[in-house]
Scaffold this motif. Sequence first.
Motif, PDB file in Angstrom:
ATOM      1  N   VAL A   1       0.842  -1.195   0.000  1.00 24.08           N
ATOM      2  CA  VAL A   1       0.000   0.000   0.000  1.00 24.08           C
ATOM      3  C   VAL A   1       0.877   1.245   0.000  1.00 24.08           C
ATOM      4  O   VAL A   1       1.989   1.238   0.522  1.00 24.08           O
ATOM      5  N   MET A   2       0.374   2.311  -0.607  1.00 25.76           N
ATOM      6  CA  MET A   2       1.057   3.609  -0.574  1.00 25.76           C
ATOM      7  C   MET A   2       0.591   4.385   0.652  1.00 25.76           C
ATOM      8  O   MET A   2      -0.614   4.473   0.918  1.00 25.76           O
ATOM      9  N   VAL A   3       1.522   4.935   1.402  1.00 31.69           N
ATOM     10  CA  VAL A   3       1.186   5.733   2.582  1.00 31.69           C
ATOM     11  C   VAL A   3       1.449   7.214   2.355  1.00 31.69           C
ATOM     12  O   VAL A   3       0.983   8.063   3.127  1.00 31.69           O
ATOM     13  N   GLN A   4       2.205   7.532   1.312  1.00 31.60           N
ATOM     14  CA  GLN A   4       2.365   8.910   0.851  1.00 31.60           C
ATOM     15  C   GLN A   4       2.398   8.888  -0.672  1.00 31.60           C
ATOM     16  O   GLN A   4       3.075   8.049  -1.261  1.00 31.60           O
ATOM     17  N   VAL A   5       1.665   9.787  -1.296  1.00 29.41           N
ATOM     18  CA  VAL A   5       1.680   9.896  -2.747  1.00 29.41           C
ATOM     19  C   VAL A   5       1.875  11.363  -3.123  1.00 29.41           C
ATOM     20  O   VAL A   5       0.984  12.201  -2.905  1.00 29.41           O
ATOM     21  N   ASN A   6       3.063  11.674  -3.608  1.00 29.26           N
ATOM     22  CA  ASN A   6       3.406  13.050  -3.998  1.00 29.26           C
ATOM     23  C   ASN A   6       3.042  14.052  -2.904  1.00 29.26           C
ATOM     24  O   ASN A   6       2.470  15.106  -3.169  1.00 29.26           O
ATOM     25  N   GLN A   7       3.393  13.697  -1.682  1.00 26.50           N
ATOM     26  CA  GLN A   7       3.054  14.534  -0.536  1.00 26.50           C
ATOM     27  C   GLN A   7       4.168  15.541  -0.257  1.00 26.50           C
ATOM     28  O   GLN A   7       5.323  15.165  -0.069  1.00 26.50           O
ATOM     29  N   GLU A   8       3.779  16.797  -0.226  1.00 27.89           N
ATOM     30  CA  GLU A   8       4.736  17.872   0.073  1.00 27.89           C
ATOM     31  C   GLU A   8       4.803  18.024   1.590  1.00 27.89           C
ATOM     32  O   GLU A   8       3.988  18.726   2.207  1.00 27.89           O
ATOM     33  N   LEU A   9       5.758  17.385   2.192  1.00 23.60           N
ATOM     34  CA  LEU A   9       5.835  17.296   3.644  1.00 23.60           C
ATOM     35  C   LEU A   9       6.108  18.634   4.314  1.00 23.60           C
ATOM     36  O   LEU A   9       5.721  18.859   5.470  1.00 23.60           O
ATOM     37  N   PHE A  10       6.776  19.523   3.623  1.00 23.02           N
ATOM     38  CA  PHE A  10       7.207  20.781   4.251  1.00 23.02           C
ATOM     39  C   PHE A  10       6.513  21.992   3.658  1.00 23.02           C
ATOM     40  O   PHE A  10       7.022  23.101   3.693  1.00 23.02           O
ATOM     41  N   GLY A  11       5.338  21.758   3.079  1.00 18.06           N
ATOM     42  CA  GLY A  11       4.552  22.872   2.590  1.00 18.06           C
ATOM     43  C   GLY A  11       4.496  22.926   1.080  1.00 18.06           C
ATOM     44  O   GLY A  11       5.263  22.244   0.382  1.00 18.06           O
ATOM     45  N   PRO A  12       3.583  23.729   0.544  1.00 20.55           N
ATOM     46  CA  PRO A  12       3.415  23.846  -0.905  1.00 20.55           C
ATOM     47  C   PRO A  12       4.693  24.273  -1.621  1.00 20.55           C
ATOM     48  O   PRO A  12       5.425  25.143  -1.134  1.00 20.55           O
ATOM     49  N   GLY A  13       4.969  23.604  -2.720  1.00 25.01           N
ATOM     50  CA  GLY A  13       6.147  23.958  -3.512  1.00 25.01           C
ATOM     51  C   GLY A  13       7.426  23.295  -3.061  1.00 25.01           C
ATOM     52  O   GLY A  13       8.469  23.466  -3.700  1.00 25.01           O
ATOM     53  N   THR A  14       7.384  22.512  -1.964  1.00 26.77           N
ATOM     54  CA  THR A  14       8.595  21.822  -1.514  1.00 26.77           C
ATOM     55  C   THR A  14       8.686  20.452  -2.188  1.00 26.77           C
ATOM     56  O   THR A  14       7.807  20.046  -2.936  1.00 26.77           O
ATOM     57  N   VAL A  15       9.787  19.763  -1.907  1.00 23.12           N
ATOM     58  CA  VAL A  15       9.977  18.438  -2.484  1.00 23.12           C
ATOM     59  C   VAL A  15       8.832  17.521  -2.043  1.00 23.12           C
ATOM     60  O   VAL A  15       8.463  17.493  -0.857  1.00 23.12           O
TER      61      VAL A  15
END
Length: 308
Positions: A75-89
């Motif tokens: 299962v995927m637990v993160q999908v293209n999640q910007e952990l440190f805010g919009p526009g971050t990695v």
Amino acid sequence: MPLPTAFHDIAARVNNWGRWGPDDELGTLNLITDEVVRAAAACVRTGLRIPLALPLRRQMVQTGAIPGRIDPLHVMVQVNQELFGPGTVACNDDAVTMGLQAGTHWDALAHVSRSGLLYNGRPAGTVTAHDGAAFAGIGTVRHLVSRGVLLDVARAHGTDRLEGGHAVTPEDLEAAEELAGTRVRAGDIVLVRTGQIRLCLDGDRQGYAHPSPGLSIRTPEWFHARDVAAVAGDTLTFEIFPPEIPGLWLPVHALHLVEMGMPQGQNWDLEKLSTACGETGRYAFLLSATPEPFTGGTGAPVAPVAVL
């Protein structure tokens, strides 16, 4: 049902308890010395690398016959999640639930007990529901590299796949050894090919499971005489199934893991290796096959690679 006298006689002849000391947890892996590994490295001629693991995916090997031994549930637990805010990695992370022996794997010495005892005479009660194996678990095996030898029993019989119910005998191993043109020696990891995994690769999971060719109860003495470090095969049950002796279930597991202290592997994909060995005429190679170091595990996945 008490174990037959024939089993006890073989067990006495192959027993390695105390051979490497009363506290030893590695068993026959002690036979893989620095000298053995240096000699294994000399087998590399071309640098050709051949993976020997099945892919880890749903509906691969397991049929439900062994309770709890499930194919991987990914299962995927993160999908293209910007952990440190919009526009971050953005990150992708996943998780998996699976039986440690579900795919290509090694069985630890703690995987099997006999008459209340594990390898080296340790109590079977040292394996608990909370902590798993306190003795001879897979986490004790931190490196596993040696000379591998493919004993292609199917090819030695002139076929791509042995039929279910074929008991691989010492005579079969010696015929495959003759085909290989090399002699199994101390510290080797022996890979026994029956061709049975071809059914699994073709999607026939039920056919892959039962009945299955596999090692005869006569073979542990052959491996013991050669001082083999570990044995792996391309079947679900490793040994012949149903058993040769009615009512005597998994005797080769008990002889290898408990009496000899010799790890065994199941569900190895030896098809590409068989082709490469046949084309080159070389059946000995450097084998890297370290299991995942699960503390307390009674087995673990492995992604072995043969280097020719």
